[in-house]
Design a protein around this motif. Sequence first.
Motif, PDB file in Angstrom:
ATOM      1  N   ILE A   1      14.427  10.398  -1.487  1.00 25.87           N
ATOM      2  CA  ILE A   1      14.543  11.843  -1.309  1.00 25.87           C
ATOM      3  C   ILE A   1      15.886  12.103  -0.637  1.00 25.87           C
ATOM      4  CG2 ILE A   1      13.546  13.903  -0.230  1.00 25.87           C
ATOM      5  CD1 ILE A   1      10.859  12.316  -0.141  1.00 25.87           C
ATOM      6  N   ASN A   2      16.762  12.812  -1.332  1.00 26.94           N
ATOM      7  CA  ASN A   2      18.103  13.107  -0.787  1.00 26.94           C
ATOM      8  C   ASN A   2      18.809  11.848  -0.293  1.00 26.94           C
ATOM      9  OD1 ASN A   2      17.777  15.907  -1.247  1.00 26.94           O
ATOM     10  ND2 ASN A   2      16.717  16.141   0.694  1.00 26.94           N
ATOM     11  N   GLY A   3      18.691  10.761  -1.055  1.00 27.29           N
ATOM     12  CA  GLY A   3      19.388   9.524  -0.718  1.00 27.29           C
ATOM     13  C   GLY A   3      18.696   8.651   0.316  1.00 27.29           C
ATOM     14  N   GLU A   4      17.578   9.088   0.844  1.00 30.48           N
ATOM     15  CA  GLU A   4      16.843   8.335   1.859  1.00 30.48           C
ATOM     16  C   GLU A   4      15.511   7.849   1.294  1.00 30.48           C
ATOM     17  OE1 GLU A   4      17.851   7.771   5.144  1.00 30.48           O
ATOM     18  OE2 GLU A   4      19.760   8.669   4.555  1.00 30.48           O
ATOM     19  N   ALA A   5      15.163   6.594   1.560  1.00 34.09           N
ATOM     20  CA  ALA A   5      13.886   6.036   1.104  1.00 34.09           C
ATOM     21  C   ALA A   5      12.795   6.400   2.095  1.00 34.09           C
ATOM     22  CB  ALA A   5      13.995   4.525   0.964  1.00 34.09           C
ATOM     23  N   GLU A   6      11.682   6.866   1.557  1.00 31.19           N
ATOM     24  CA  GLU A   6      10.540   7.247   2.391  1.00 31.19           C
ATOM     25  C   GLU A   6       9.263   6.688   1.771  1.00 31.19           C
ATOM     26  OE1 GLU A   6       8.989  11.402   4.227  1.00 31.19           O
ATOM     27  OE2 GLU A   6      11.120  11.284   3.706  1.00 31.19           O
ATOM     28  N   GLY A   7       8.389   6.130   2.592  1.00 28.73           N
ATOM     29  CA  GLY A   7       7.141   5.548   2.101  1.00 28.73           C
ATOM     30  C   GLY A   7       5.975   6.520   2.211  1.00 28.73           C
TER      31      GLY A   7
ATOM     32  N   ILE B   1      -0.072  16.037  -1.449  1.00 30.95           N
ATOM     33  CA  ILE B   1      -0.198  16.138  -2.906  1.00 30.95           C
ATOM     34  C   ILE B   1       1.110  15.707  -3.550  1.00 30.95           C
ATOM     35  CG2 ILE B   1      -0.596  17.678  -4.869  1.00 30.95           C
ATOM     36  CD1 ILE B   1      -2.282  19.398  -2.905  1.00 30.95           C
ATOM     37  N   ILE B   2       1.039  14.665  -4.392  1.00 32.71           N
ATOM     38  CA  ILE B   2       2.203  14.167  -5.115  1.00 32.71           C
ATOM     39  C   ILE B   2       1.954  14.392  -6.597  1.00 32.71           C
ATOM     40  CG2 ILE B   2       3.620  12.160  -5.673  1.00 32.71           C
ATOM     41  CD1 ILE B   2       2.969  11.062  -2.909  1.00 32.71           C
ATOM     42  N   THR B   3       2.888  15.076  -7.243  1.00 30.27           N
ATOM     43  CA  THR B   3       2.762  15.415  -8.651  1.00 30.27           C
ATOM     44  C   THR B   3       3.962  14.860  -9.418  1.00 30.27           C
ATOM     45  OG1 THR B   3       1.719  17.494  -7.998  1.00 30.27           O
ATOM     46  CG2 THR B   3       2.481  17.338 -10.270  1.00 30.27           C
TER      47      THR B   3
ATOM     48  N   ASP C   1       0.806  -1.220   0.000  1.00 31.14           N
ATOM     49  CA  ASP C   1       0.000   0.000   0.000  1.00 31.14           C
ATOM     50  C   ASP C   1       0.840   1.271   0.000  1.00 31.14           C
ATOM     51  OD1 ASP C   1      -2.338  -1.484   0.026  1.00 31.14           O
ATOM     52  OD2 ASP C   1      -2.509  -1.459   2.206  1.00 31.14           O
ATOM     53  N   TYR C   2       2.140   1.129  -0.294  1.00 28.84           N
ATOM     54  CA  TYR C   2       3.033   2.283  -0.230  1.00 28.84           C
ATOM     55  C   TYR C   2       3.850   2.458  -1.495  1.00 28.84           C
ATOM     56  CZ  TYR C   2       1.862   2.621   4.655  1.00 28.84           C
ATOM     57  OH  TYR C   2       1.163   2.777   5.811  1.00 28.84           O
TER      58      TYR C   2
ATOM     59  N   LEU D   1      -1.951   8.373  -2.724  1.00 27.00           N
ATOM     60  CA  LEU D   1      -1.565   9.767  -2.954  1.00 27.00           C
ATOM     61  C   LEU D   1      -0.923   9.966  -4.323  1.00 27.00           C
ATOM     62  CD1 LEU D   1       0.013  10.737   0.497  1.00 27.00           C
ATOM     63  CD2 LEU D   1      -2.332  11.098  -0.290  1.00 27.00           C
ATOM     64  N   PHE D   2      -0.474   8.866  -4.955  1.00 26.67           N
ATOM     65  CA  PHE D   2       0.222   8.960  -6.234  1.00 26.67           C
ATOM     66  C   PHE D   2      -0.763   9.035  -7.396  1.00 26.67           C
ATOM     67  CE2 PHE D   2       3.259   7.165  -3.367  1.00 26.67           C
ATOM     68  CZ  PHE D   2       4.486   7.657  -3.778  1.00 26.67           C
TER      69      PHE D   2
END
Length: 72
Positions: A21-27, A49-51, A15-16, A32-33
């Motif tokens: 982002i700047n070398g770090e993985a974020e879920g 909001i993801i664009t 579900d993610y 939202l996509f």
Amino acid sequence: MNETMKGIIDRFEGDYGIVTINGEAEGFPINLFPLESKPGDVVEIEGTIITVMEDETERLRLEMEDILDDVL
């Protein structure tokens, strides 16, 4: 005011959506996509909001092709 972040979609896992982002993985929750988003897309994230940034995604793709052409 929400902070604006830029990253690259790494993968979708359950579900993610996992964004680097700047070398770090974020879920982020997959809902939202945008439906057309895919791994490798450059995205801008502002709050919930993801664009997809189509121009930057294309620029990155061309840049990677050039690098591969130089290596091979």
